[in-house]
Design a protein around this motif. Structure first.
Motif, PDB file in Angstrom:
ATOM      1  N   TRP A 128     -27.801  18.691   5.590  1.00 42.91           N
ATOM      2  CA  TRP A 128     -28.875  17.707   5.665  1.00 42.91           C
ATOM      3  C   TRP A 128     -28.346  16.370   6.098  1.00 42.91           C
ATOM      4  O   TRP A 128     -28.947  15.690   6.952  1.00 42.91           O
ATOM      5  N   GLU A 163     -27.577  16.183   9.735  1.00 41.51           N
ATOM      6  CA  GLU A 163     -28.787  16.091  10.553  1.00 41.51           C
ATOM      7  C   GLU A 163     -29.386  14.690  10.498  1.00 41.51           C
ATOM      8  O   GLU A 163     -29.760  14.110  11.545  1.00 41.51           O
ATOM      9  N   LYS A 164     -29.453  14.183   9.340  1.00 36.47           N
ATOM     10  CA  LYS A 164     -30.051  12.865   9.192  1.00 36.47           C
ATOM     11  C   LYS A 164     -29.216  11.782   9.859  1.00 36.47           C
ATOM     12  O   LYS A 164     -29.734  10.754  10.285  1.00 36.47           O
ATOM     13  N   SER A 212     -30.235  11.594  13.335  1.00 36.31           N
ATOM     14  CA  SER A 212     -31.521  10.907  13.407  1.00 36.31           C
ATOM     15  C   SER A 212     -31.357   9.417  13.213  1.00 36.31           C
ATOM     16  O   SER A 212     -32.004   8.605  13.880  1.00 36.31           O
ATOM     17  N   LEU A 213     -30.467   9.070  12.330  1.00 31.55           N
ATOM     18  CA  LEU A 213     -30.230   7.651  12.075  1.00 31.55           C
ATOM     19  C   LEU A 213     -29.665   6.977  13.322  1.00 31.55           C
ATOM     20  O   LEU A 213     -30.013   5.837  13.636  1.00 31.55           O
TER      21      LEU A 213
END
Lengths: 633, 230
Positions: free
Chosen positions: B148, B151-152, B155-156
């Motif tokens: 997680w 992935e984040k 995105s960040l």
């Protein structure tokens, strides 16, 4: 390539042609609209659109989107996952940082139509799935059951890391009802429901919502049946009913017992008139005169009414500390005016009509001057009391030092002398003395009757018909203390001073019948502590005074037997002393009139007994006026 | 090319009535019920979202680290991340660490620092994910968390890029960042060293995630109250 280009050009030309050709029923498709876009977990989202008319031709739909920061047009990659007329954006294509600008195109053989573009921000289109695993159980809380609902968040929503924060909402209703009852739950995943209906079947649903987003769908129904828990209540009701019945019985019994009292309390009887001697029947019969006549009291001095003499209200309050407290009401003559005057003057004693204030005394003087009328009192009130002569005695009069207790003097006794007073100096002093006297009245024991025989030979005095005499002695207290004390402790009621009505003829030496109520006023207390009395006559003039001077006796003193010693007129001339230790010069005691202050002997008798005195003693009243002569002063 | 031009010209011909439709800017409304939105997300909202992102990343990384620590690191060896030669990979980056230094940075450099951090961690985290899969008893939760996080983080990065574009009007900064080379994927270490390395990785990342969050929050603070930020 050229072939392709040619084919494409042809295709487009055909499209253009058909666009403007008014075909039979074929047309370009209608404008589709993007109905909604939803993201279940803020990581992917789906858009749905609504097609309009297809123009009769098979129509396809395409979705194009642009990201906010670029002008690159992308087409939807997944038209199937979301269902018909949908486009699914998976994780790789979903960005929470930018807006999406989405357009739908409807294409058929004749043309295509574009929808209005729509901007999408993934953060705001989150609509989670309904919560899962809703479980409702019955918990027994001491016989009063309640429901406990628990659930899980939707699987895809990542609440654990805090990516999405969900709040929940629960609704419940009875199976047969139509209205739901909605409860806000917040972020918790457990909720209790109280207040259940016994033996009811409840239906529960739950839904959730992110901070900025849409409510999810309601979850599936969960039914639960509440057991019957009222059986115990029934026995409770029975107990309550029995208890209240018992209480009711007791109350009714109590009411019955106290019915009379209650009636009396709630509906108090109207008091009927109570007039002594008043015969209702006579009154009813219409013979009011007769009825009123029956009110006649033997002792009631009617004639005084007719003459409207100034019957002073003789308020003497006798206060016996040890034995009796005798309240002296008004005299037998009830005059409104007197009463008025009584009420109008301030009392030193609490409420008792006493000649406490000089105003009362002055009133009396006014009355005296204007005799005949009960209205005199009113006049008196209005008069300048300063002008009144107060025939009191003297400065030696009462002093507050006299023993404690209240002494009432008869107002008449202290009533001021008529205006044609000899000594003006006395007036001022008399007034003061009156004041003092009044004041001291409240202090002195009530037994003391002060009656002075005026040596001035003024007119007749009106003696108050009352039950007592109060004698105040003047300065020479030490001398008088003893007899005073004695006198005090005796009931005064014994001594009645007979009031003689004020004579219309001031000159007449005769006094009215023994029943008349003349007032005797204390002119002053001379230096020998003798009370100088004078009658309160309406027409009081000097002449009269002189002529009637003999009617007054001077109180010589009170002897050991609590007998008031009065001097006869002749004796008074010589300034006899009052108290036992006082001796009027040259006077003999022969003319003493002895007034006993002992309760047992209500009658006064003279000592050494002028006989006529005894005759006059009727009902305890002594008409001093008739018995004594007033020494001319 | 010709076809392309032809396509576009034909599109233009067809779409000429609609040319003006899109260009009109819509009112920025925050109403989630309607589909029409602002053409672009406001800067404040963007910053908030980025901060929220960074917070989450930090939280999850903290959880992962403690999980890993409990599972694999014996007590005496804990909190010794900087020992044994396993320095943080980002140590060499020109990123200030002390408070005073941070306060001296301008907004631009704050953002740049954040971007630098994010970009430098993307790969190591991928690597971590791979190594953790090889563990025998790695719990699923740990794996999920690390996954997680990686992935984040990607995105960040995107978010920071957009933010930079908005705030600083700069073009996209390409990741012209070269690997430090501290990663030696191929090196076969013994188990203990491997574990220690991973542990070091996790703890370093935790610290850097906290740094990112701090920088972004400072940036936000400066947006609202320039002179009162610490």
């Amino acid at each position: 390539m050229m072939k392709n280009d040619g084919g494409v050009i042809l295709f487009w030309l055909l499209l253009l042609f058909t666009l403007y050709a008014r075909g039979k029923s074929y047309s370009v498709p209608g404008k589709p609209t993007l109905t909604r876009c939803r993201s279940p977990e803020k990581e992917t989202f789906t858009c749905w659109w609504e097609p309009s008319s297809d123009g009769g031709l098979p129509t396809t739909y395409k979705l194009y989107y642009r990201k906010e920061d670029s002008d690159v047009e992308y087409e939807c990659q997944d038209y199937r996952t979301g269902g018909k007329n949908s486009c699914f954006f998976n994780k790789n294509y979903t960005s929470i940082w930018v807006n999406y600008n989405i357009t739908i195109v409807a294409i058929n053989a004749l043309g295509q139509t574009f929808s209005d573009p729509v901007d999408i921000d993934v953060y705001y289109i989150v609509e989670p799935n309904p919560p899962e695993n809703l479980n409702v159980t019955i918990q027994n809380d001491k016989g009063w059951p309640f429901l406990r609902a628990s659930w899980d968040p939707p699987k895809k929503a990542d609440t654990r890391s805090g990516w999405i924060t969900l709040i929940y909402e629960l609704r419940i209703k009875l199976e047969e009802e139509d209205e739901w009852e909605i409860r806000d739950v917040g972020q918790q995943k457990v909720f209790n429901i109280y207040g259940l209906q016994s033996e009811g079947t409840y239906v529960v649903q739950i839904r959730c919502r992110p901070d900025h987003g849409f409510w999810s769908e309601w979850s599936a129904d969960v039914q639960v049946k509440v057991p019957n828990y009222l059986r115990r209540n029934r026995s409770t009701w029975i107990m309550i009913i029995v208890f209240s019945a018992v209480v009711f019985l007791i109350l009714s019994w109590l009411l019955h017992i106290n019915s009379r009292n209650l009636k009396h309390c709630l509906l108090p009887p109207v008091p009927g008139p109570k007039i002594k001697g008043f015969d209702k029947k006579l009154h009813k019969s219409g013979k009011s005169l007769d009825a009123f006549k029956s009110l006649d009291v033997p002792d009631f001095p009617h004639h005084t009414f007719s003459k409207s003499e100034d019957l002073l209200v003789e308020f003497i309050e006798v206060y016996v500390p040890e034995e009796q407290e005798l309240m002296l009401e008004k005299s037998n003559d009830l005059h409104d005016g007197c009463l008025k005057s009584e009420s109008s003057v301030s009392d030193c004693d609490s409420g008792r009509g006493s000649c406490d204030s000089h105003t009362l005394l002055l009133d009396k003087s006014g009355q005296q001057t204007d005799t005949q009328d009960s209205q005199i009192d009113e006049q008196r009130l209005g008069e300048d009391l300063q002008d009144e002569k107060l025939s009191y005695a003297h400065q030696d009069m009462v002093s507050p030092d006299m023993s404690a207790g209240r002494v009432k003097t008869w107002p008449s006794v202290f009533s001021p002398l008529p205006q044609n007073r000899s000594t003006s100096a006395d007036q001022a002093s008399s007034l003061e003395m009156a004041k003092q006297h009044c004041l001291s009245d409240s202090l002195l024991p009530s037994e003391f009757l002060t009656s002075y025989h005026s040596l001035s030979g003024h007119g007749t005095r009106d003696h108050l018909g009352s039950n007592y005499w109060e004698f105040n002695f003047g300065n020479k207290r030490p001398n008088l203390t003893q007899p005073q004390t004695e006198a005090r402790h005796q009931a005064h009621s014994e001594i009645n001073i007979f009031t003689t009505g004020v004579k219309a003829e001031p000159t007449a030496l005769k006094f009215p019948t023994p029943r008349s109520s003349d007032y005797v006023e204390v002119q002053r207390v001379n230096e020998e502590d003798s009370i100088v009395l004078r009658p309160v006559g309406s027409n009081y003039d000097k002449h009269f005074e002189i002529q009637q001077g003999e009617e007054y006796s001077r109180v010589k003193g009170v002897d050991s037997d609590n007998v008031l010693l009065l001097l006869q007129k002749e004796a008074m001339e010589e300034e006899m002393d009052m108290c036992p230790c006082e001796q009027l010069s040259g006077t003999t005691e022969a003319h003493y009139t002895k007034f006993s202050t002992s309760p047992e002997k209500p009658t006064a008798y003279t000592h050494p007994t002028p006989q006529p005195l005894e005759e006059r003693v009727v009902n305890g009243y002594v008409d001093t006026a008739t018995m004594f002569t007033m020494p001319p002063y | 090319m010709h076809t392309r031009v032809l396509h576009q010209s034909l599109w233009a011909l067809l779409l000429w009535p609609h040319l003006f439709a899109v260009s009109a800017p819509l009112d920025c409304r925050d109403d989630p019920a309607s589909l029409a939105r602002c053409p672009s997300i406001s800067q404040e909202k963007l910053l908030d979202r980025v901060i929220h992102h960074a917070e989450l990343i930090y939280r999850v990384s903290e959880e992962s680290c403690s999980l890993f620590e409990e599972m694999f690191i014996p007590l005496p060896l804990r909190l010794q991340t900087n020992q044994g030669g396993y320095a943080c990979i980002t140590k060499s980056l020109p990123i200030p660490s002390s408070k005073s230094e941070i306060q001296q940075l301008s907004d631009k450099w704050l953002l740049h620092s954040v971007l630098l951090l994010v970009q430098s961690w993307i790969e190591p985290l991928v690597y971590l994910q791979m190594t953790l899969d090889r563990y025998d008893h790695a719990p699923d939760m740990l794996l999920n968390k690390t996954k997680w996080v990686s992935e984040k983080l990607i995105s960040l990065e995107q978010g920071v890029v957009v933010l930079m574009k908005k705030m600083l009007d700069e073009g996209t900064m390409t990741t012209a960042y070269s690997e430090q080379g501290a990663f030696q994927y191929d090196v076969q270490l013994d188990i203990l060293e491997s574990i220690m390395r991973d542990y070091t990785l996790l703890t370093c990342f935790k610290k850097d995630a906290h740094k990112m969050e701090t920088f972004l929050k400072l940036l936000k603070c400066r947006q609202t109250d320039k002179y009162n930020c610490a």
